[in-house]
Design a protein around this motif. Structure first.
Motif, PDB file in Angstrom:
ATOM      1  N   MET A   1     -13.493  -6.663  -2.569  1.00  0.00           N
ATOM      2  CA  MET A   1     -13.569  -5.352  -2.127  1.00  0.00           C
ATOM      3  C   MET A   1     -13.299  -4.626  -3.131  1.00  0.00           C
ATOM      4  O   MET A   1     -12.999  -3.367  -3.739  1.00  0.00           O
ATOM      5  CB  MET A   1     -12.684  -4.391  -1.023  1.00  0.00           C
ATOM      6  N   SER A   2     -14.579  -3.433  -4.327  1.00  0.00           N
ATOM      7  CA  SER A   2     -14.984  -2.974  -5.528  1.00  0.00           C
ATOM      8  C   SER A   2     -14.712  -1.647  -5.341  1.00  0.00           C
ATOM      9  O   SER A   2     -13.447  -1.330  -5.795  1.00  0.00           O
ATOM     10  CB  SER A   2     -15.700  -3.461  -5.723  1.00  0.00           C
ATOM     11  N   ALA A   3     -14.983  -0.792  -4.661  1.00  0.00           N
ATOM     12  CA  ALA A   3     -14.725   0.700  -3.827  1.00  0.00           C
ATOM     13  C   ALA A   3     -14.416   1.118  -2.866  1.00  0.00           C
ATOM     14  O   ALA A   3     -14.365   2.372  -2.698  1.00  0.00           O
ATOM     15  CB  ALA A   3     -15.981   1.347  -4.537  1.00  0.00           C
ATOM     16  N   ALA A   4     -13.847   0.397  -2.145  1.00  0.00           N
ATOM     17  CA  ALA A   4     -13.370   0.556  -0.827  1.00  0.00           C
ATOM     18  C   ALA A   4     -12.845   0.320  -0.048  1.00  0.00           C
ATOM     19  O   ALA A   4     -12.465  -1.477  -0.709  1.00  0.00           O
ATOM     20  CB  ALA A   4     -14.674   0.767   0.571  1.00  0.00           C
ATOM     21  N   ALA A   5     -11.641   0.167   0.721  1.00  0.00           N
ATOM     22  CA  ALA A   5     -10.617  -0.567   1.279  1.00  0.00           C
ATOM     23  C   ALA A   5     -10.849  -0.427   2.544  1.00  0.00           C
ATOM     24  O   ALA A   5     -11.445   0.521   3.287  1.00  0.00           O
ATOM     25  CB  ALA A   5      -9.452   0.122   0.336  1.00  0.00           C
ATOM     26  N   ALA A   6      -9.769  -1.357   3.162  1.00  0.00           N
ATOM     27  CA  ALA A   6     -10.485  -1.497   4.444  1.00  0.00           C
ATOM     28  C   ALA A   6      -8.781  -1.369   5.570  1.00  0.00           C
ATOM     29  O   ALA A   6      -8.457  -1.051   4.630  1.00  0.00           O
ATOM     30  CB  ALA A   6     -10.976  -2.750   5.091  1.00  0.00           C
ATOM     31  N   ALA A   7      -9.341  -0.446   6.620  1.00  0.00           N
ATOM     32  CA  ALA A   7      -8.392   0.184   6.520  1.00  0.00           C
ATOM     33  C   ALA A   7      -8.251  -0.669   8.749  1.00  0.00           C
ATOM     34  O   ALA A   7     -10.002  -0.288   9.207  1.00  0.00           O
ATOM     35  CB  ALA A   7      -7.710   1.204   7.165  1.00  0.00           C
ATOM     36  N   TYR A   8      -7.157  -0.444   9.727  1.00  0.00           N
ATOM     37  CA  TYR A   8      -7.432  -1.066  10.485  1.00  0.00           C
ATOM     38  C   TYR A   8      -7.080   0.142  11.174  1.00  0.00           C
ATOM     39  O   TYR A   8      -6.221   0.912  11.733  1.00  0.00           O
ATOM     40  CB  TYR A   8      -5.848  -1.334  10.995  1.00  0.00           C
ATOM     41  N   ALA A   9      -8.208   0.469  11.989  1.00  0.00           N
ATOM     42  CA  ALA A   9      -8.587   1.603  12.890  1.00  0.00           C
ATOM     43  C   ALA A   9      -8.383   0.945  14.665  1.00  0.00           C
ATOM     44  O   ALA A   9      -9.595   0.251  14.879  1.00  0.00           O
ATOM     45  CB  ALA A   9      -8.752   2.618  12.281  1.00  0.00           C
ATOM     46  N   PRO A  10      -7.666   1.465  15.469  1.00  0.00           N
ATOM     47  CA  PRO A  10      -8.049   0.890  17.156  1.00  0.00           C
ATOM     48  C   PRO A  10      -9.255   1.708  17.331  1.00  0.00           C
ATOM     49  O   PRO A  10      -9.149   2.913  17.602  1.00  0.00           O
ATOM     50  CB  PRO A  10      -6.828   0.444  17.403  1.00  0.00           C
ATOM     51  N   ALA A  11      -9.680   1.168  18.201  1.00  0.00           N
ATOM     52  CA  ALA A  11     -11.079   1.797  19.047  1.00  0.00           C
ATOM     53  C   ALA A  11     -10.419   1.950  19.966  1.00  0.00           C
ATOM     54  O   ALA A  11      -9.814   1.213  20.640  1.00  0.00           O
ATOM     55  CB  ALA A  11     -12.103   0.705  18.967  1.00  0.00           C
ATOM     56  N   SER A  12     -10.929   3.353  20.309  1.00  0.00           N
ATOM     57  CA  SER A  12     -10.095   3.004  22.227  1.00  0.00           C
ATOM     58  C   SER A  12     -11.317   3.532  22.891  1.00  0.00           C
ATOM     59  O   SER A  12     -11.416   4.757  22.814  1.00  0.00           O
ATOM     60  CB  SER A  12      -9.428   4.104  22.171  1.00  0.00           C
ATOM     61  N   ARG A  13     -11.425   3.391  24.529  1.00  0.00           N
ATOM     62  CA  ARG A  13     -12.783   3.848  25.290  1.00  0.00           C
ATOM     63  C   ARG A  13     -11.615   4.110  26.475  1.00  0.00           C
ATOM     64  O   ARG A  13     -11.476   2.835  26.921  1.00  0.00           O
ATOM     65  CB  ARG A  13     -13.611   2.548  25.257  1.00  0.00           C
ATOM     66  N   GLN A  14     -11.639   4.681  26.745  1.00  0.00           N
ATOM     67  CA  GLN A  14     -11.106   4.933  28.256  1.00  0.00           C
ATOM     68  C   GLN A  14     -12.141   3.721  29.474  1.00  0.00           C
ATOM     69  O   GLN A  14     -13.280   3.276  29.551  1.00  0.00           O
ATOM     70  CB  GLN A  14     -11.238   5.950  29.042  1.00  0.00           C
ATOM     71  N   GLY A  15     -10.485   2.860  29.705  1.00  0.00           N
ATOM     72  CA  GLY A  15     -11.387   1.658  31.235  1.00  0.00           C
ATOM     73  C   GLY A  15     -11.630   1.081  30.448  1.00  0.00           C
ATOM     74  O   GLY A  15     -11.917  -0.804  31.062  1.00  0.00           O
ATOM     75  N   THR A  16     -11.372   0.623  28.683  1.00  0.00           N
ATOM     76  CA  THR A  16     -11.923  -0.478  27.988  1.00  0.00           C
ATOM     77  C   THR A  16     -10.633  -1.344  26.847  1.00  0.00           C
ATOM     78  O   THR A  16      -9.943   0.104  27.286  1.00  0.00           O
ATOM     79  CB  THR A  16     -12.835  -0.418  27.400  1.00  0.00           C
ATOM     80  N   PRO A  17     -10.792  -2.515  27.252  1.00  0.00           N
ATOM     81  CA  PRO A  17      -9.702  -2.666  26.209  1.00  0.00           C
ATOM     82  C   PRO A  17     -10.460  -1.729  24.736  1.00  0.00           C
ATOM     83  O   PRO A  17     -11.285  -1.936  24.037  1.00  0.00           O
ATOM     84  CB  PRO A  17      -9.792  -3.913  26.013  1.00  0.00           C
ATOM     85  N   CYS A  18      -9.000  -2.156  23.815  1.00  0.00           N
ATOM     86  CA  CYS A  18      -9.403  -1.555  22.620  1.00  0.00           C
ATOM     87  C   CYS A  18      -9.314  -2.852  22.128  1.00  0.00           C
ATOM     88  O   CYS A  18      -8.619  -3.468  22.209  1.00  0.00           O
ATOM     89  CB  CYS A  18      -7.472  -0.552  22.079  1.00  0.00           C
ATOM     90  N   ARG A  19     -10.100  -2.716  20.954  1.00  0.00           N
ATOM     91  CA  ARG A  19     -10.353  -4.067  20.004  1.00  0.00           C
ATOM     92  C   ARG A  19     -10.204  -3.575  18.750  1.00  0.00           C
ATOM     93  O   ARG A  19     -10.763  -2.332  18.324  1.00  0.00           O
ATOM     94  CB  ARG A  19     -11.730  -4.090  20.156  1.00  0.00           C
ATOM     95  N   PRO A  20      -9.700  -4.003  17.752  1.00  0.00           N
ATOM     96  CA  PRO A  20      -9.877  -3.422  16.358  1.00  0.00           C
ATOM     97  C   PRO A  20     -10.625  -3.540  15.807  1.00  0.00           C
ATOM     98  O   PRO A  20     -11.650  -4.621  15.875  1.00  0.00           O
ATOM     99  CB  PRO A  20      -8.433  -4.565  15.784  1.00  0.00           C
ATOM    100  N   ARG A  21     -10.978  -2.059  14.990  1.00  0.00           N
ATOM    101  CA  ARG A  21     -12.612  -2.502  14.133  1.00  0.00           C
ATOM    102  C   ARG A  21     -11.623  -2.439  12.938  1.00  0.00           C
ATOM    103  O   ARG A  21     -10.880  -1.124  12.713  1.00  0.00           O
ATOM    104  CB  ARG A  21     -13.410  -1.369  14.709  1.00  0.00           C
ATOM    105  N   LEU A  22     -12.498  -1.964  11.951  1.00  0.00           N
ATOM    106  CA  LEU A  22     -12.342  -1.940  10.480  1.00  0.00           C
ATOM    107  C   LEU A  22     -13.203  -0.463   9.873  1.00  0.00           C
ATOM    108  O   LEU A  22     -14.199  -0.389  10.072  1.00  0.00           O
ATOM    109  CB  LEU A  22     -12.768  -3.373   9.368  1.00  0.00           C
ATOM    110  N   VAL A  23     -12.795   0.500   9.225  1.00  0.00           N
ATOM    111  CA  VAL A  23     -13.007   1.360   9.124  1.00  0.00           C
ATOM    112  C   VAL A  23     -12.637   1.710   7.085  1.00  0.00           C
ATOM    113  O   VAL A  23     -12.244   0.839   6.488  1.00  0.00           O
ATOM    114  CB  VAL A  23     -12.734   3.254   9.040  1.00  0.00           C
ATOM    115  N   SER A  24     -13.848   1.713   6.323  1.00  0.00           N
ATOM    116  CA  SER A  24     -14.064   2.548   5.511  1.00  0.00           C
ATOM    117  C   SER A  24     -12.991   2.993   4.587  1.00  0.00           C
ATOM    118  O   SER A  24     -13.253   4.549   4.931  1.00  0.00           O
ATOM    119  CB  SER A  24     -15.481   1.910   4.452  1.00  0.00           C
ATOM    120  N   VAL A  25     -12.252   3.024   3.946  1.00  0.00           N
ATOM    121  CA  VAL A  25     -11.282   4.635   3.633  1.00  0.00           C
ATOM    122  C   VAL A  25     -11.857   3.875   2.028  1.00  0.00           C
ATOM    123  O   VAL A  25     -11.751   3.267   1.057  1.00  0.00           O
ATOM    124  CB  VAL A  25      -9.856   3.853   3.185  1.00  0.00           C
ATOM    125  N   PRO A  26     -12.356   5.423   1.452  1.00  0.00           N
ATOM    126  CA  PRO A  26     -12.831   5.509   0.091  1.00  0.00           C
ATOM    127  C   PRO A  26     -11.477   5.666  -1.002  1.00  0.00           C
ATOM    128  O   PRO A  26     -10.483   6.291  -0.946  1.00  0.00           O
ATOM    129  CB  PRO A  26     -13.598   7.205   0.068  1.00  0.00           C
TER     130      PRO A  26
END
Length: 127
Positions: A1-26
């Protein structure tokens, strides 16, 4: 990962189970701000404590130096018969008032009183 780091951010929607997704952090210059602009340092509580201890140590050292005369090496003398501590103080520390010189000699030798005996060895502090 050169210019960005990955961070864990859970996705949340009402009624659906949370699935983790990656978010780009500058990172790098994008976060540091414009070139030539320095950010203010914010010391942690531990950092503040360290600075406080160092400053207190310096102040204490300077105070001991000022009280103890601070200049010149200490000399050792032997008390002659008939000599008093006041006479020794006046002769060995002429630039210091006699009562202060007596106090310095007593402190340097851990003397409980101004009484000295012939043959006793005394440290004369510098200054």
């Amino acid at each position: 990962m050169s210019a960005a780091a990955a961070a864990y951010a859970p996705a949340s929607r009402q009624g659906t189970p949370c699935r983790p997704r990656l978010v780009s952090v500058p990172t790098g210059p994008a976060v540091d701000g414009p070139a030539g602009v320095r950010r203010r340092l914010r010391p942690t509580p531990l950092g503040r404590l360290v600075v406080l201890v160092v400053v207190a140590g310096l102040v204490t050292g300077l105070a001991f130096t000022a009280i103890g005369g601070g200049g010149g090496p200490a000399r050792t003398i032997t008390v002659e018969p008939g000599q008093t501590l006041s006479q020794i103080a006046a002769a060995r520390l002429p630039a210091v008032p006699v009562d202060d010189a007596v106090a310095r000699i007593r402190l340097a030798n851990n003397l409980p009183s101004a009484q000295v005996q012939a043959g006793q060895r005394l440290v004369i502090p510098g200054g």
